[in-house]
Design a protein around this motif. Sequence first.
Motif, PDB file in Angstrom:
ATOM      1  N   ILE A  44      -7.799  12.494 -16.959  1.00 37.73           N
ATOM      2  CA  ILE A  44      -8.661  11.849 -15.956  1.00 37.73           C
ATOM      3  C   ILE A  44      -9.804  12.665 -15.758  1.00 37.73           C
ATOM      4  O   ILE A  44      -9.972  13.909 -15.923  1.00 37.73           O
ATOM      5  CB  ILE A  44      -7.776  11.856 -14.662  1.00 37.73           C
ATOM      6  N   ASP A  45     -10.898  11.703 -15.272  1.00 36.48           N
ATOM      7  CA  ASP A  45     -12.353  12.435 -15.282  1.00 36.48           C
ATOM      8  C   ASP A  45     -12.591  13.137 -13.780  1.00 36.48           C
ATOM      9  O   ASP A  45     -12.661  12.248 -12.745  1.00 36.48           O
ATOM     10  CB  ASP A  45     -13.411  11.632 -15.635  1.00 36.48           C
ATOM     11  N   ILE A  64     -12.470   4.630 -23.472  1.00 37.91           N
ATOM     12  CA  ILE A  64     -13.422   4.430 -24.434  1.00 37.91           C
ATOM     13  C   ILE A  64     -14.194   5.836 -24.834  1.00 37.91           C
ATOM     14  O   ILE A  64     -14.826   6.580 -24.075  1.00 37.91           O
ATOM     15  CB  ILE A  64     -14.483   3.313 -23.971  1.00 37.91           C
ATOM     16  N   GLN A  65     -14.254   6.174 -26.139  1.00 39.02           N
ATOM     17  CA  GLN A  65     -15.301   7.106 -26.736  1.00 39.02           C
ATOM     18  C   GLN A  65     -16.566   6.698 -27.024  1.00 39.02           C
ATOM     19  O   GLN A  65     -16.750   5.804 -27.900  1.00 39.02           O
ATOM     20  CB  GLN A  65     -14.346   7.858 -27.841  1.00 39.02           C
ATOM     21  N   ILE A 107     -13.410  17.805 -18.126  1.00 39.21           N
ATOM     22  CA  ILE A 107     -13.094  18.085 -19.418  1.00 39.21           C
ATOM     23  C   ILE A 107     -13.077  17.055 -20.396  1.00 39.21           C
ATOM     24  O   ILE A 107     -13.655  17.498 -21.558  1.00 39.21           O
ATOM     25  CB  ILE A 107     -11.481  18.527 -19.269  1.00 39.21           C
ATOM     26  N   TYR A 108     -13.184  15.870 -20.157  1.00 41.67           N
ATOM     27  CA  TYR A 108     -13.086  14.689 -21.076  1.00 41.67           C
ATOM     28  C   TYR A 108     -14.276  14.337 -21.030  1.00 41.67           C
ATOM     29  O   TYR A 108     -15.214  13.972 -20.235  1.00 41.67           O
ATOM     30  CB  TYR A 108     -11.903  13.479 -20.756  1.00 41.67           C
ATOM     31  N   HIS A 109     -14.464  13.339 -22.243  1.00 42.98           N
ATOM     32  CA  HIS A 109     -15.392  12.397 -22.516  1.00 42.98           C
ATOM     33  C   HIS A 109     -17.111  12.990 -22.351  1.00 42.98           C
ATOM     34  O   HIS A 109     -17.934  12.533 -21.914  1.00 42.98           O
ATOM     35  CB  HIS A 109     -15.590  11.321 -21.589  1.00 42.98           C
ATOM     36  N   ASN A 110     -17.086  14.252 -23.114  1.00 45.72           N
ATOM     37  CA  ASN A 110     -18.538  14.781 -23.039  1.00 45.72           C
ATOM     38  C   ASN A 110     -19.206  14.347 -24.619  1.00 45.72           C
ATOM     39  O   ASN A 110     -18.858  14.868 -25.580  1.00 45.72           O
ATOM     40  CB  ASN A 110     -18.372  16.433 -23.266  1.00 45.72           C
ATOM     41  N   ASN A 111     -20.021  13.347 -24.119  1.00 45.47           N
ATOM     42  CA  ASN A 111     -20.678  12.806 -25.695  1.00 45.47           C
ATOM     43  C   ASN A 111     -22.158  13.066 -25.627  1.00 45.47           C
ATOM     44  O   ASN A 111     -23.002  12.461 -26.037  1.00 45.47           O
ATOM     45  CB  ASN A 111     -20.525  11.388 -25.402  1.00 45.47           C
ATOM     46  N   ALA A 112     -22.545  14.336 -24.820  1.00 49.67           N
ATOM     47  CA  ALA A 112     -23.997  14.792 -24.923  1.00 49.67           C
ATOM     48  C   ALA A 112     -24.687  15.084 -25.977  1.00 49.67           C
ATOM     49  O   ALA A 112     -23.705  15.470 -26.964  1.00 49.67           O
ATOM     50  CB  ALA A 112     -24.113  15.759 -23.925  1.00 49.67           C
TER      51      ALA A 112
END
Length: 450
Positions: free
Chosen positions: A308-309, A322-323, A427-432
């Motif tokens: 969870i974000d 979703i990624q 923690i999650y979904h770092n797409n920088a």
Amino acid sequence: MTTPIRKTGRVQAAPEHFLDSALIEDINRAGVDDARRGFLRRSFLAAGAAMGAGTALAQDGGAGDPNILVLPEHSRTLGKPVATHPYGQPSQYEANLQRRESPGLTRVGAASVSFTPLQGLFGIITPSGLHFERHHQGWHDIDPSKHRFMINGLVKNPKVYTMDDLMRMPSVSRMHFIECGANTAMEWGNVAVPSVQYSHGMLSCSEFTGVPLSVLLDDCGIDRRRAKVVLAEGADGSSMTRTISIERALDDVIVAWAMNGEMLRPEHGYPLRLVVPGVQGVSWVKWLRRIEVGDQPYATKDEALHYIDAMPDGAFRQYTSIQECKSVITTPSAGQRLQGTGYYNITGLAWSGRGKVKRVDVSVDGGRNWRTARLETPLLSKCLTRFNIDWDWDGTPAVLQSRAIDETGYVQPKINELRAVRGTRSIYHNNAIQSWQVAQSGEVSNVQVY
């Protein structure tokens, strides 16, 4: 007119063993709280700094290269017979290219991660032996003759399938990336790790073969009026369970038994796993034993407390699976070293959980100017895309970045843009956008540039 020959630079590979045994032992002795993560970050930075010493290219003094002038033994003798290794093995000279565990992440290796060496791969397919691992209770080698797969819940005819049953059904083969939701997690707060293997290595791409889940749900007579979700359950010790929307389940989800042309490997879910294209890897349930059709999300432990974000206002987002569109330059990348000025090929990978990658732009000056890279075929939906672009390095400091755009028009964000919405507690979904700094010495290091 004759085209002049370009001076070509040479990339010195990143050292594989950048942490020595004593440092690994120190990291593993630390606690598993925030202090441990801070210690791990400092240790990685120290190790990264130690990689600055380069090696000079040998000079032959004009005497000639003996590797050309002297006929080697392998050109004068009989080689090994066929099937010396009944299952083929990599060259002994490629032994350093391995999945590697990051020390200090967890108390036990059975609940840890091994990272894919992206810096040493070509094309878009990850060899099965280098595909990253993430386990919550370790892996098992399950007897396929005893493995059973059940579909129950909102279906007319609940069924139990054997592996033989499944492998007799209509199958498909598709290439997709899989990325852990926590990939690049250590970089949310600051620079944390010294190479692309550890910053982005919870990413792989393979060809998966299996039966579409929609075929199996139809075979069991799914109640399409009431069905809203499915719950996937694994047979490992953690009983990993994940809720997946019925729209996705009926779209491109596969109940897979094969990867890259052979049966799944035990650490990847043998004999059966779920493939959920575009969605974080935790939903790709390994050792799949059950699908339950339901009318509302199940909120199991691994989706109510984990994955969870954390948002800036203290709230948590659930089911953010979703990624999003993302990319990274794999060469040159941190830990490598440019040896001499001249021409270099900048190469990397781009991907999107929402479809195809449409474009990748590359900057060598920290994002002030961008050029469009070449996208290499095949260009597939929810699959890795390889990009390349030419670069003439003149020896001055540079900051390399890549920025991907997918077919929906979504543009990969800068790290400060992402933090403005998501904060730094996530923690999650770092797409920088990832930045690699090239020093005047040629040393490449991990930096954050806004």
